[in-house]
Design a protein around this motif. Structure first.
Motif, PDB file in Angstrom:
ATOM      1  N   GLY A 134      61.351  18.364  19.839  1.00  0.00           N
ATOM      2  CA  GLY A 134      61.264  18.490  21.292  1.00  0.00           C
ATOM      3  C   GLY A 134      60.791  17.209  21.930  1.00  0.00           C
ATOM      4  N   TRP A 135      60.608  17.304  23.245  1.00  0.00           N
ATOM      5  CA  TRP A 135      60.050  16.172  23.994  1.00  0.00           C
ATOM      6  C   TRP A 135      59.293  16.751  25.182  1.00  0.00           C
ATOM      7  N   GLY A 136      58.317  16.008  25.660  1.00  0.00           N
ATOM      8  CA  GLY A 136      57.616  16.427  26.863  1.00  0.00           C
ATOM      9  C   GLY A 136      56.759  17.661  26.650  1.00  0.00           C
ATOM     10  N   ALA A 185      59.683  22.441  10.060  1.00  0.00           N
ATOM     11  CA  ALA A 185      59.057  21.157  10.384  1.00  0.00           C
ATOM     12  C   ALA A 185      59.108  20.954  11.894  1.00  0.00           C
ATOM     13  N   GLN A 186      58.093  20.258  12.406  1.00  0.00           N
ATOM     14  CA  GLN A 186      58.083  19.949  13.838  1.00  0.00           C
ATOM     15  C   GLN A 186      57.916  18.454  14.033  1.00  0.00           C
ATOM     16  N   ALA A 187      58.708  17.902  14.955  1.00  0.00           N
ATOM     17  CA  ALA A 187      58.514  16.508  15.388  1.00  0.00           C
ATOM     18  C   ALA A 187      58.706  16.479  16.897  1.00  0.00           C
ATOM     19  N   HIS A 188      58.070  15.509  17.519  1.00  0.00           N
ATOM     20  CA  HIS A 188      58.110  15.465  18.979  1.00  0.00           C
ATOM     21  C   HIS A 188      58.329  14.035  19.437  1.00  0.00           C
ATOM     22  N   LEU A 189      59.201  13.857  20.441  1.00  0.00           N
ATOM     23  CA  LEU A 189      59.545  12.516  20.911  1.00  0.00           C
ATOM     24  C   LEU A 189      58.700  12.130  22.118  1.00  0.00           C
ATOM     25  N   ARG A 190      57.986  11.022  21.982  1.00  0.00           N
ATOM     26  CA  ARG A 190      57.306  10.434  23.135  1.00  0.00           C
ATOM     27  C   ARG A 190      58.262   9.471  23.841  1.00  0.00           C
ATOM     28  N   HIS A 191      59.087   8.783  23.046  1.00  0.00           N
ATOM     29  CA  HIS A 191      60.018   7.791  23.595  1.00  0.00           C
ATOM     30  C   HIS A 191      61.437   8.356  23.580  1.00  0.00           C
ATOM     31  N   VAL A 198      68.694  21.362  12.941  1.00  0.00           N
ATOM     32  CA  VAL A 198      67.695  20.851  13.881  1.00  0.00           C
ATOM     33  C   VAL A 198      67.783  21.680  15.155  1.00  0.00           C
ATOM     34  N   LEU A 199      66.671  22.288  15.517  1.00  0.00           N
ATOM     35  CA  LEU A 199      66.623  23.057  16.764  1.00  0.00           C
ATOM     36  C   LEU A 199      65.934  22.203  17.829  1.00  0.00           C
ATOM     37  N   VAL A 200      66.575  22.104  18.993  1.00  0.00           N
ATOM     38  CA  VAL A 200      66.014  21.295  20.071  1.00  0.00           C
ATOM     39  C   VAL A 200      65.716  22.207  21.267  1.00  0.00           C
ATOM     40  N   PRO A 201      64.466  22.685  21.379  1.00  0.00           N
ATOM     41  CA  PRO A 201      64.104  23.525  22.522  1.00  0.00           C
ATOM     42  C   PRO A 201      63.833  22.648  23.744  1.00  0.00           C
TER      43      PRO A 201
END
Lengths: 645, 374
Positions: free
Chosen positions: A531-533, A554-560, A578-581
């Motif tokens: 995800g992001w934000g 697994a979880q990863a999060h985008l700052r950029h 890959v799930l993108v909520p």
């Protein structure tokens, strides 16, 4: 009487009433008490765009939700365990969100035929079976408040206004909250109106005492403090953290902050907050429109200040041309978009993440703009500092995408030490950077010149030469410039070069980004949630639920968001799915597919509210179950073949 | 809400801008870029006047900033060897507001045209004027769109036949001076590209004024609107003398082809019945004499008379127009006051020492209700 004390690990409470009932203040005070007690917490204010919608109606309902726990939590909670409803409309608008068995504390005072009708009730739900699934506590909050403050000489109407403090006192008793901060707050807040001050404090205490003495409430709850990293904490909203981050970045870069802004929900609080910090050299300019706000900020940047503009999506639309000018002139500029529901005026007070593509592409020409997004209210501080680092280092406008939930939501913030904050070097140009060999009569005599578009080899940033620097006089503008010397150029090859160079400069920011952090406790996950934000909290909470049910994720999060971190492609390809909520219709999904040819799966809601962790957990579990394990039968789904092979 | 009075009057426009070490010349202000306006364009004359005038201003060249929008005249900054920004359409006053507010030690100039300032950028113009940001705006008015090749502009006369108005334009034009006066401007002047001396005098007064100075410059476009100001141009004893109404502070407003006494035969007086400002013929049967003429007071606090004078400008084809400084009054500037607030705020901690920003930042971050986990 002796009360029973029950231990709980977490509770979600929602205060709901009319816009004029002071529910935001009540929620905020309960939050401060909870923060100082040491629970982890997360809040969600939810209010109408109308300042005072007609009293007693559904559109006028304002609410404040707070989730607190003895462990670290990530969201303001999906379903309240407790609802405090100050009138029939507040009950009707919120009861559907409650968990079964939830406690409902109702101010019975306003349950008159007229008010029931205003809320659209044909009957009194307190007297029917509507609320059988819940533990209902009908209390005449207003009546008891008026009685408690009768000695202060207020009119009945003014006396009744203290009912929110009575409710706060009652809830403070129920959950064992410390009361000192609220008493001190009321003394400060109403220092100039002794009657009102005393009445509010009396109502607050009466609420507490009512809880302690009445037989209507037999249980008091205890939620122990959450273990937290040692340090000093405060509770903070996203807009406040963002404002502080900008002040900190100004101090750390020795650049005076210049904010050019036009009021817009939900970004105005940043303008308000920054206007209080002029002693740091912060200039706040309330412009005639969005365009002038960013224009003045860009002018300030040209003259050597840290130019910032704050807005929401509709304002970004108006600022687009100036953002393009900042791209072309390669000047540092911070554009803060506190996203709200769109398109057009949309849902001004509700949250959404649907400006990502606007931030990415919403300009004419090839106009790359770096994008940074905070993941939680407190994280807005670090995101602001990071946005300034990129803008100043790379001489570029940077888009910072906050949103309505982050802006008004709050959580405990581990206050950083100033000494630990990064230094940001403006590195102004001070002398000529180019030698022009003399020609003709002047052959052999070199001239030292200033070339405003001669770049740093590593960052590709151009020099920032500010007016007042002798010998570096130069002109910049929106027309295409010749490589290096910066004079107007219509040369086809030069334009091709400059377009590619501006893109390459933004791409190079990725060289300075840390590797992505992946949370995969078992190390066996085959599905990644990315995800992001502001969706960080709900995604994290959902992943915990999924793991709690025995699955791996697994979880990863985008700052950029622009540029993406260099390792993102490899990360995406490591997982079978890959799930993108997102709180949009798949904007990050679109960018990921375009960039990496990975067929990510979207999970998309645009309800104006944060994603609900429980629903998201179901979606993640569903994806895990539907993902074929290559080791079991070797089959891969066609659309995802490139990912898994 | 309360207001705070900040006495910041009595300073010239260039106060705070460092002065040059020695004499300067025109060449120093001329950039190495080839000037690319059409042959015969009035912009050349204005550029020459500005390049000739800036050395007289005596400021350090690196402390001068020219900002422009979009249009023919907006290429102006490229030809001056100062700091400059050729920005986007209509936004120069907004950008200049940021520059002027952020840096007191800069002399800030805006170059704009009738389309740039009055059409797409109208909002920024009026708000700059009311705020009174310390900068000088040169509004090149050629009453046509030149760079887009000949559409009517917001100052074109009604009925103008152009590429976009083959049956004549329908828009009532703006009178830029009237507009500026209505927008609470503190300095409003008008001059003509072909009158180098007058242009230079007005520029000097505009630069000396602290606040937003608006200078409308009638400027001929030889390609798309040639001759728009011909009625104003000619020898002192020609018909042009009947068209130009010169405004000089403290002097009766007298103009026109000279009579036997060598002075103009026309003047501006108040109508005896209505009190309205109008042009009168001296020595005519109506019996007007010098004593009846309005004495121009550019410093009048009330802009009413200045506005009335601005209305003597023809809205259609130009046969008559007042030239000079309509209004020049003192009012605190936005940027001075904004900077003063920073100083006041920084001094509010009561310490004589300059603010230690790092410790103040630590104090800010630790403000409010905090708790400590050990």
């Amino acid at each position: 009487m002796v009360k029973q004390v029950k231990q709980l690990d977490r509770v979600t409470i929602r205060f709901a009433g009319d816009s004029g009932d002071g529910m935001q203040l009540t929620g905020d005070r309960f939050t401060q008490e909870t923060a100082s007690f040491g629970n982890d917490l997360s809040t969600l204010p939810n209010f109408p765009a109308e300042i005072r919608a007609p009293a007693g109606t559904l559109p006028g309902v304002s609410s404040f939700q707070v989730h607190f726990a003895d462990h670290d939590i990530l969201t303001p909670g999906d379903q309240p365990d407790v609802l405090v409803a100050m009138n029939p409309a507040a009950l009707k608008a919120n009861v559907g969100d409650l968990a079964k068995g939830a406690a409902v504390i109702v101010d019975t005072h306003d349950f008159t035929a007229r008010n029931l009708a205003k809320a659209g009730y044909g009957h009194n739900p307190l007297e029917a079976d509507d609320l059988d699934e819940y533990a209902v506590h009908p209390v005449d909050l207003t009546g008891m408040t008026v009685e408690a403050v009768k000695d202060f000489g207020l009119s009945r109407k003014d006396a009744a206004r203290a009912k929110n403090m009575f409710a706060l006192g009652l809830l403070s008793w129920m959950y064992g909250r410390p009361t000192e901060t609220t008493t001190a707050f009321l003394e400060r807040r109403f220092a100039k109106a002794a009657q009102v001050r005393d009445a509010n404090i009396a109502a607050f205490r009466a609420g507490w005492n009512f809880g302690e003495t009445t037989e209507a409430f037999v249980v008091q709850y205890e939620i122990k403090p959450a273990p937290m990293v040692p340090g000093t904490y405060r509770n903070i909203t996203g807009n406040m953290a963002l404002s502080y981050g900008l002040v900190a970045a100004s101090v750390q870069s020795d650049l005076p902050l210049f904010l050019g802004s036009y009021p817009i929900t939900p970004a105005s609080d940043i303008l308000h907050e920054l206007s209080r910090h002029k002693r740091f050299g912060v200039t706040t300019f309330q412009a005639e429109d969005e365009i002038a706000g960013i224009g003045a900020a860009l002018g300030a940047s040209f003259s050597g200040a840290l130019g910032v503009t704050t807005t929401s999506g509709p304002g970004v639309a108006l600022k687009s041309e100036t953002i393009g000018l900042a791209v072309m002139t390669e000047l540092p500029l911070i554009v803060i978009d506190v996203q709200r529901g769109g398109p057009s005026t949309g849902l001004p007070t509700k949250t959404e993440q649907a400006d990502l593509l606007q931030a990415m592409f919403g300009r004419n020409g090839e106009a790359p703009v770096p994008i940074v997004a905070p993941q939680s209210p407190a994280d807005c501080f670090d995101a602001a500092v990071e946005a300034v680092r990129i803008a100043v280092t790379y001489r570029t406008p940077v888009m910072l995408l906050s949103d309505g939930y982050l802006a008004n939501g709050s959580e405990p913030w581990h206050i950083p030490e100033v000494a630990d904050l990064p230094r940001i070097d403006a590195d102004f140009a001070t002398e000529p950077n180019h030698v022009a060999p003399g020609t003709g009569k002047a052959a052999g005599k070199d001239t030292r010149e200033f070339w405003p578009f001669l770049r740093d080899e590593e960052t590709l940033a151009r020099p920032w030469a500010i007016p007042g620097t002798p010998g570096l006089e130069h002109r910049i503008g929106g027309l295409e410039k010749g490589d290096g010397h910066g004079n107007i150029s219509y040369d086809p090859a030069n334009h091709d070069l400059m377009v590619r160079t501006r893109q390459a400069k933004v791409d190079r920011i990725a060289d300075t980004l840390p590797p992505l952090e992946v949370d995969d406790p078992s190390g066996k996950a085959r599905v990644l949630a990315l995800g992001w934000g502001s969706t960080y909290g709900p995604i994290g909470a959902a992943c915990r639920q999924v793991r709690g049910a025995g699955f791996d994720v697994a979880q990863a999060h985008l700052r950029h968001l622009n540029p993406f971190p260099a390792d993102l492609g490899d990360l995406l390809r490591r997982y079978e799915a890959v799930l993108v909520p997102e709180m949009n219709l798949g904007q990050l999904s679109l960018l990921l597919r375009a960039e990496y040819l990975v067929d990510v799966v979207g999970y998309n809601q645009v309800r104006g509210l944060p994603l609900r962790a429980a629903e998201l957990a179901e979606a993640i579990t569903g994806l895990i179950e539907s993902t074929t394990h290559p080791a079991s039968n070797g089959a891969t789904r066609g659309a995802r073949q490139e990912v898994t092979s | 809400m309360s207001t705070v009075e900040l006495p910041l009057l009595g300073r010239p426009g260039t106060a705070g801008v460092p002065t040059a070490d020695g004499p300067q010349n025109r060449k120093e202000y001329t950039s190495d870029q080839e000037v690319r306006w059409c042959p015969g364009c009035g912009d050349y004359a204005v550029l020459a006047a500005v390049q000739g005038f800036l050395p007289d201003l005596g400021l350090r060249r690196e402390n001068i900033v020219f900002v422009s929008g979009i249009g023919c005249s907006s290429r102006f900054p490229y030809y001056l060897d100062t700091y400059g920004m050729h920005s986007i359409h209509g936004r120069a006053p907004a950008i200049a507001t940021g520059i002027a507010t952020a840096r007191e030690e800069l002399s800030v100039w805006v170059v704009t045209g009738d389309g740039d300032a009055l059409s797409i950028g109208g909002n920024h113009l009026i708000h700059s004027l009311r705020r009174n940001v310390n900068m000088t705006i040169l509004l090149f008015n050629n009453r046509i769109y030149g760079l887009t090749k000949g559409q009517y502009s917001p100052t074109s006369e009604i009925g103008k036949v152009t590429k976009s108005t083959p049956m004549g334009s329908l828009d009532q034009p703006f009178n830029p001076v009237s507009l500026a006066l209505g927008a609470e401007a503190t300095f409003v002047a008008r001059t003509v590209d072909s009158d180098r001396k007058h242009l230079t005098e007005v520029l000097a007064a505009a630069a000396a004024h602290r606040g937003t100075s608006l200078v409308e410059i009638y400027q001929n476009c030889p390609i798309f609107n040639d001759g728009a100001f011909d009625a104003l141009k000619g020898a002192k004893d020609s018909e042009a003398a009947n068209a130009i109404i010169p405004l000089r502070h403290g002097e009766p407003i007298r103009f026109g082809v000279p009579g036997e006494d060598g002075l103009g035969t026309k003047g501006v007086a108040r109508d005896r019945e209505t009190g309205e400002i109008r042009v009168v013929d001296l020595g005519s049967a109506e019996g007007w004499s010098e004593a009846d003429l309005v004495v121009h007071d550019a410093h009048a606090a009330d802009p009413t008379t200045a506005f009335a004078l601005s209305r003597l400008t023809d809205a259609g084809y130009l046969h008559q127009a007042p030239i000079g400084i309509f209004r020049q009054v003192e009012r605190p500037t936005y940027d001075d006051q904004a900077r003063a607030q920073l100083v006041t705020a920084a001094a509010a901690n009561g310490s004589e020492q300059p603010l230690d920003k790092s410790s103040a930042l630590a104090g800010l971050l630790h403000g409010g209700d905090t708790w400590t986990v050990v």
